[in-house]
Design a protein around this motif. Sequence first.
Motif, mmCIF file in Angstrom:
data_model
loop_
_atom_site.group_PDB
_atom_site.id
_atom_site.type_symbol
_atom_site.label_atom_id
_atom_site.label_comp_id
_atom_site.label_asym_id
_atom_site.label_seq_id
_atom_site.Cartn_x
_atom_site.Cartn_y
_atom_site.Cartn_z
ATOM 1 N N ARG A 96 -15.775 15.561 -13.334
ATOM 2 C CA ARG A 96 -16.327 14.382 -13.763
ATOM 3 C C ARG A 96 -15.498 13.307 -12.975
ATOM 4 N NH1 ARG A 96 -16.471 14.556 -20.015
ATOM 5 N NH2 ARG A 96 -17.164 12.349 -19.438
ATOM 6 N N ILE A 97 -14.686 13.625 -11.971
ATOM 7 C CA ILE A 97 -13.900 12.365 -11.429
ATOM 8 C C ILE A 97 -14.452 12.427 -9.890
ATOM 9 C CG2 ILE A 97 -11.502 11.762 -10.806
ATOM 10 C CD1 ILE A 97 -10.540 14.016 -12.915
ATOM 11 N N ALA A 98 -14.593 11.304 -9.404
ATOM 12 C CA ALA A 98 -15.033 11.032 -7.999
ATOM 13 C C ALA A 98 -14.231 11.813 -7.295
ATOM 14 C CB ALA A 98 -15.194 9.575 -7.769
ATOM 15 N N PRO A 99 -14.462 12.604 -6.195
ATOM 16 C CA PRO A 99 -13.713 13.453 -5.468
ATOM 17 C C PRO A 99 -12.504 12.720 -4.808
ATOM 18 C CG PRO A 99 -16.139 13.816 -4.932
ATOM 19 C CD PRO A 99 -16.173 12.574 -5.559
ATOM 20 N N VAL A 100 -12.644 11.646 -4.254
ATOM 21 C CA VAL A 100 -11.518 10.845 -3.493
ATOM 22 C C VAL A 100 -10.671 10.507 -4.645
ATOM 23 C CG1 VAL A 100 -10.680 8.869 -2.418
ATOM 24 C CG2 VAL A 100 -12.721 10.043 -1.581
ATOM 25 N N PRO B 232 0.634 -1.232 -0.075
ATOM 26 C CA PRO B 232 0.035 -0.032 0.120
ATOM 27 C C PRO B 232 0.987 1.076 0.008
ATOM 28 C CG PRO B 232 -0.846 -1.570 1.343
ATOM 29 C CD PRO B 232 0.585 -2.083 1.177
ATOM 30 N N GLU B 233 0.473 2.174 -0.895
ATOM 31 C CA GLU B 233 1.103 3.428 -1.064
ATOM 32 C C GLU B 233 0.421 4.584 -0.349
ATOM 33 O OE1 GLU B 233 2.062 6.459 -4.663
ATOM 34 O OE2 GLU B 233 2.468 4.372 -4.953
ATOM 35 N N LEU B 234 -0.797 4.486 -0.327
ATOM 36 C CA LEU B 234 -1.410 5.702 0.150
ATOM 37 C C LEU B 234 -2.949 5.229 0.870
ATOM 38 C CD1 LEU B 234 -1.699 8.971 -0.285
ATOM 39 C CD2 LEU B 234 -2.876 8.393 -2.179
ATOM 40 N N LEU B 235 -3.245 5.906 1.831
ATOM 41 C CA LEU B 235 -4.621 5.600 2.371
ATOM 42 C C LEU B 235 -5.378 6.924 2.393
ATOM 43 C CD1 LEU B 235 -6.109 3.696 4.197
ATOM 44 C CD2 LEU B 235 -5.257 4.541 6.089
ATOM 45 N N ALA B 236 -6.362 6.747 1.904
ATOM 46 C CA ALA B 236 -7.190 8.184 1.633
ATOM 47 C C ALA B 236 -8.709 8.022 2.544
ATOM 48 C CB ALA B 236 -7.514 8.364 0.204
ATOM 49 N N GLU B 237 -9.121 8.894 3.089
ATOM 50 C CA GLU B 237 -10.467 8.864 3.779
ATOM 51 C C GLU B 237 -11.525 9.504 3.123
ATOM 52 O OE1 GLU B 237 -12.419 9.555 8.096
ATOM 53 O OE2 GLU B 237 -10.709 10.270 7.658
ATOM 54 N N GLU C 251 -4.263 13.962 -7.877
ATOM 55 C CA GLU C 251 -3.549 15.055 -7.397
ATOM 56 C C GLU C 251 -2.362 14.982 -6.635
ATOM 57 O OE1 GLU C 251 -6.759 17.601 -6.194
ATOM 58 O OE2 GLU C 251 -7.156 18.269 -8.368
ATOM 59 N N SER C 252 -2.595 13.880 -5.769
ATOM 60 C CA SER C 252 -1.395 13.838 -4.660
ATOM 61 C C SER C 252 -0.213 12.985 -5.453
ATOM 62 C CB SER C 252 -2.027 12.796 -3.497
ATOM 63 O OG SER C 252 -1.958 11.458 -4.097
ATOM 64 N N LEU C 253 -0.649 12.193 -6.525
ATOM 65 C CA LEU C 253 0.424 11.357 -7.065
ATOM 66 C C LEU C 253 1.317 12.368 -8.223
ATOM 67 C CD1 LEU C 253 -1.699 8.231 -8.142
ATOM 68 C CD2 LEU C 253 0.189 8.478 -6.251
ATOM 69 N N ARG D 56 -2.706 12.244 -17.517
ATOM 70 C CA ARG D 56 -3.228 12.354 -16.067
ATOM 71 C C ARG D 56 -3.588 13.712 -15.888
ATOM 72 N NH1 ARG D 56 -0.118 9.317 -12.690
ATOM 73 N NH2 ARG D 56 1.002 11.109 -12.111
ATOM 74 N N GLY D 57 -2.439 14.740 -16.035
ATOM 75 C CA GLY D 57 -2.567 16.238 -15.765
ATOM 76 C C GLY D 57 -3.428 16.778 -16.703
ATOM 77 N N ALA D 58 -3.474 16.479 -17.734
ATOM 78 C CA ALA D 58 -4.239 17.132 -18.975
ATOM 79 C C ALA D 58 -5.701 17.011 -18.457
ATOM 80 C CB ALA D 58 -3.941 16.700 -20.237
ATOM 81 N N PHE D 59 -6.098 15.337 -18.033
ATOM 82 C CA PHE D 59 -7.547 15.091 -17.821
ATOM 83 C C PHE D 59 -7.985 15.588 -16.553
ATOM 84 C CE2 PHE D 59 -10.496 11.929 -15.886
ATOM 85 C CZ PHE D 59 -11.508 11.664 -17.094
#
Length: 139
Positions: free
Chosen positions: A126-130, A66-71, A136-138, A116-119
């Motif tokens: 149109r992207i789920a918030p989480v 696991p690299e990241l945990l997001a709530e 964005e963190s990547l 990814r940056g352009a999208f």
Amino acid sequence: AGGIVLGRRSHRITQDAGLWELAPAGSVAGPAHEETGDLDVRTQLLVEMHEELGVLAAMVESVEAPELLAEDRSVGVFDIVRHVHLRSTRAEFEVAFSVRTSDEVSEFLILNEEARGAFLAREPDRIAPVSRAILESLR
């Protein structure tokens, strides 16, 4: 290679219907609970990959720690982010997707770092918030 898979959530799904999210996504349940009571997140990840994307375990080269945990505070869920490396071509992935066992994901995108940056800039609503926060963190 080097791409991140996004899936568009089906319009029949109640949460984030029609939005793009990191794929696969799902909860840890069923076969992921070991007899010891521990959770086997890797097993559940493979189940979700097969259901939502059609990816078979044999197509998986490696699953990183696991690299990241997001709530997601809106629903009280934690997302565990892991890099999965496939040993398949895009064409093989497309074939697998066409025979998936779930209709939770209606289509997919594979984005490299530049795309990814352009999208993210073009489609922020149109992207789920989480998923948006994770992407964005990547950067």
